[in-house]
Enzyme design. Structure first.
Site, PDB file in Angstrom:
ATOM      1  N   ALA A  13      18.854  25.127   2.264  1.00 43.43           N
ATOM      2  CA  ALA A  13      18.509  25.940   3.519  1.00 43.43           C
ATOM      3  C   ALA A  13      17.226  26.157   3.203  1.00 43.43           C
ATOM      4  O   ALA A  13      16.638  26.853   4.440  1.00 43.43           O
ATOM      5  CB  ALA A  13      19.442  26.814   4.131  1.00 43.43           C
ATOM      6  N   ASP A 109      16.977  22.180  -5.618  1.00 47.11           N
ATOM      7  CA  ASP A 109      15.423  22.159  -6.233  1.00 47.11           C
ATOM      8  C   ASP A 109      15.528  21.963  -7.683  1.00 47.11           C
ATOM      9  O   ASP A 109      14.440  22.325  -8.066  1.00 47.11           O
ATOM     10  CB  ASP A 109      14.480  23.057  -5.649  1.00 47.11           C
ATOM     11  CG  ASP A 109      14.950  24.649  -5.963  1.00 47.11           C
ATOM     12  OD1 ASP A 109      15.699  24.744  -6.491  1.00 47.11           O
ATOM     13  OD2 ASP A 109      13.927  25.434  -5.836  1.00 47.11           O
ATOM     14  N   GLU A 161      17.694  42.123 -11.645  1.00 48.32           N
ATOM     15  CA  GLU A 161      16.409  41.567 -11.227  1.00 48.32           C
ATOM     16  C   GLU A 161      15.208  42.118 -11.908  1.00 48.32           C
ATOM     17  O   GLU A 161      15.000  43.311 -12.425  1.00 48.32           O
ATOM     18  CB  GLU A 161      16.147  41.676  -9.620  1.00 48.32           C
ATOM     19  CG  GLU A 161      17.303  41.030  -8.804  1.00 48.32           C
ATOM     20  CD  GLU A 161      17.335  39.500  -9.219  1.00 48.32           C
ATOM     21  OE1 GLU A 161      16.308  38.819  -9.306  1.00 48.32           O
ATOM     22  OE2 GLU A 161      18.598  38.997  -9.530  1.00 48.32           O
ATOM     23  N   ARG A 339       1.355  -8.853  -1.111  1.00 48.59           N
ATOM     24  CA  ARG A 339       1.842  -7.854  -0.089  1.00 48.59           C
ATOM     25  C   ARG A 339       3.327  -8.295   0.319  1.00 48.59           C
ATOM     26  O   ARG A 339       3.628  -9.230  -0.339  1.00 48.59           O
ATOM     27  CB  ARG A 339       0.942  -8.141   1.324  1.00 48.59           C
ATOM     28  CG  ARG A 339      -0.588  -7.387   0.822  1.00 48.59           C
ATOM     29  CD  ARG A 339      -1.522  -7.806   2.077  1.00 48.59           C
ATOM     30  NE  ARG A 339      -1.049  -7.527   3.226  1.00 48.59           N
ATOM     31  CZ  ARG A 339      -1.414  -7.842   4.285  1.00 48.59           C
ATOM     32  NH1 ARG A 339      -2.761  -8.720   4.385  1.00 48.59           N
ATOM     33  NH2 ARG A 339      -1.142  -7.664   5.741  1.00 48.59           N
ATOM     34  N   HIS A 369      -7.869 -18.798  -7.875  1.00 45.86           N
ATOM     35  CA  HIS A 369      -8.734 -17.746  -7.506  1.00 45.86           C
ATOM     36  C   HIS A 369      -9.285 -17.634  -6.360  1.00 45.86           C
ATOM     37  O   HIS A 369      -9.256 -18.802  -5.472  1.00 45.86           O
ATOM     38  CB  HIS A 369      -9.745 -17.877  -8.655  1.00 45.86           C
ATOM     39  CG  HIS A 369     -10.080 -19.471  -9.206  1.00 45.86           C
ATOM     40  ND1 HIS A 369     -10.290 -19.537 -10.319  1.00 45.86           N
ATOM     41  CD2 HIS A 369     -10.227 -20.436  -8.451  1.00 45.86           C
ATOM     42  CE1 HIS A 369     -10.470 -20.939 -10.357  1.00 45.86           C
ATOM     43  NE2 HIS A 369     -10.396 -21.295  -9.256  1.00 45.86           N
ATOM     44  N   ALA A 386     -10.495 -22.841  -5.318  1.00 41.29           N
ATOM     45  CA  ALA A 386     -11.119 -21.577  -5.249  1.00 41.29           C
ATOM     46  C   ALA A 386     -11.481 -21.554  -3.670  1.00 41.29           C
ATOM     47  O   ALA A 386     -12.205 -22.625  -3.016  1.00 41.29           O
ATOM     48  CB  ALA A 386     -12.244 -21.286  -6.001  1.00 41.29           C
ATOM     49  N   ALA A 429     -13.711 -30.913  -0.351  1.00 45.82           N
ATOM     50  CA  ALA A 429     -14.174 -29.649  -0.055  1.00 45.82           C
ATOM     51  C   ALA A 429     -14.769 -29.184   1.047  1.00 45.82           C
ATOM     52  O   ALA A 429     -15.444 -29.964   1.919  1.00 45.82           O
ATOM     53  CB  ALA A 429     -15.430 -29.475  -1.436  1.00 45.82           C
TER      54      ALA A 429
END
Length: 486
Positions: A13, A109, A161, A339, A369, A386, A429
């Site tokens: 909390a 924590d 304390e 990705r 490449h 390429a 090409a």
């Protein structure tokens, strides 16, 4: 087996203001999962009959994570009365009325605290017959912490304390780690007696300890073997320190499990990563999320994989990959960018300065490449030269390119999607493929070459190019004159 005599209270909390963040302290990532997720995993390992998590600040965000990480946990909202004592009071009220076992209270924590240490605490509590048992520690610097003051027989006398301690008490090295086991009946009784009559106006769980001692109950304190086990996280510096310690433990555990880590200092492995024996990790490797690497694979140097699967014997170097699948014996990199949605088949190759996205690349296919292959399928044993790219975006929508098996795509070919190239086909090409190419065909786009004489002198006069062309023209004229005998 469920421990029917154990309930766990997770305190979540707190506001965590020292983090200075819009993200709640307990939701900051540590080892690839939120801080509180470590505590919840530990709670799960203890197999308690009941788990209660007390939330307040950013309660919805915390409740969502708790619900994912530990669905069986009961979530309790702390009311306007502040303090750890009030949080525990509300948590205990959420337990079954007839629960009479032990209540473990742990802060959300303390992510490095392991289940083994808590089992020792619970066992010591039950063996000692005390009303409460506290986890204590001997940190290198005890300043700021409550001190454990013991009786002549070694039992806990009181917690003092730091601000209230005498010089003699401040010299004590044993501190309260803030983790407790209580007998449920004694805890319920004393929680009802604590008040907010203090400087902070809060109900403190430590007041329960004092009330138990005043009532003649025994309270014990069990020191942890290493003080870092109970280190809390209150600011970014402590988060970084915890991350470094957790990573060192994780790396060492994988080394002992048969993984070669060439440079532990520069290798980061999240806690939910899975590695097989005989994996090799080279310097600068970061394995994040749920990445999984099979035996014999070599990762690195300077590679980051997030939620990526790597097959046996694959090699991945100087690569960034997210949500990708790399097949067995495949080769990726250097300087590749995979990705989400990339799937590379066995023995395939994604080479230097290649970017892929939502692309399925068949077994043995090669993108060696300087390629961009997005929203595409490349069949087995095909080879992209390429500079080959798939032009998948028309400014509004993405479109797919399908390249068959055993295809040879020549340098600087552009596929303008949507388009399909059949099995065994070739391109010349510089071809721009705008229409489907039948299997076994050669696709070429050839236009006559046109040379415009004197264009540079007319359009770019005075430039280095114009002067170079002028010199070249003069030299050619001189050579021609010599050859003609003039």
């Amino acid at each position: 087996m469920t421990d029917q005599n154990l309930a766990i209270v997770v305190l979540a909390a707190g506001q965590g203001t020292r983090m200075k963040s819009a993200t709640p302290k307990l939701l900051h990532p540590l080892g690839g999962i939120p801080v509180i997720a470590h505590v919840l995993e530990t709670a799960r390992a203890l197999e308690a009959a009941e788990v209660v998590a007390v939330v307040r600040h950013e309660r919805d965000r915390l409740a969502e994570v708790i619900g994912v990480e530990l669905p069986e946990a009961v979530i309790v909202d702390q009311d306007e009365v502040p303090g750890t004592g009030r949080a525990v009071e509300q948590a205990v009220a959420a337990l079954p009325a007839d629960f009479s076992g032990d209540v473990l209270v742990v802060n959300g924590d303390v992510p490095l605290l392991d289940a083994g240490t808590l089992r020792e605490l619970i066992a010591a509590h039950r063996a000692g017959g005390s009303a409460a048992t506290i986890l204590s520690a001997f940190p290198a610097v005890a300043a700021g912490y409550g001190r454990i003051v013991r009786t002549s027989t070694g039992r806990l006398d009181r917690i003092v304390e730091h601000k209230d301690a005498t010089e003699a008490e401040r010299a004590i090295g044993e501190i309260n780690a803030g983790i407790y086991v209580f007998g449920a009946a004694a805890l319920r009784d004393k929680l009802a007696a604590i008040t907010t009559d203090n400087a902070q106006g809060e109900k403190y769980i430590t007041d329960v300890i004092g009330l138990l001692r005043e009532s003649g109950f025994d309270v014990d304190a069990l020191p942890v073997s290493d003080s870092w086990l109970v280190d809390g996280i209150n600011d970014r510096a402590q988060l970084s320190e915890a991350a470094a310690k957790l990573n060192a433990l994780t790396v060492r555990a994988w080394q002992l499990a048969g993984v070669t880590v060439q440079d532990p200092a520069t290798t980061w492995i999240d806690v939910r990563v899975r590695l097989a024996p005989d994996v090799t990790l080279l310097p600068g490797t970061q394995l994040r999320g749920a990445t999984a690497v099979e035996t014999g694979a070599t990762i690195g140097p300077d590679t980051t994989l997030l939620d990526t699967e790597v097959g046996a014997g694959a090699t991945v170097k100087r690569t960034d990959a997210t949500l990708a699948v790399i097949g067995a014996a495949a080769t990726v990199g250097p300087f590749a960018y995979l990705r989400p949605g990339t799937v590379l088949g066995a023995d395939g190759k994604i080479g230097t300065f290649v970017e892929t996205k939502n692309a399925v690349i068949g077994a043995g296919a090669k993108l060696a490449h300087f390629n961009y292959v997005g929203d595409a399928e490349v069949g087995e044993k095909s080879n992209l030269g390429a500079g080959v790219i798939t032009a998948n975006y028309d400014g509004v929508n993405k479109h797919r390119t399908e390249i068959g098996s055993h295809v040879r795509v020549a340098t600087n070919t552009v596929f303008v999607a949507p388009v399909r190239m059949g099995d065994g086909a070739y391109t010349g090409a510089g071809t721009v493929v705008r229409k489907d190419v039948p299997a076994g065909s050669l696709a070429v786009t050839v236009a006559p070459q046109r040379n415009i004489e004197g264009w540079v002198a007319q359009r770019r006069p005075g430039t280095d190019a114009a002067r170079a062309a002028q010199r070249n023209g003069a030299a050619e004229a001189s050579n021609a004159a010599e050859e003609s005998g003039e």
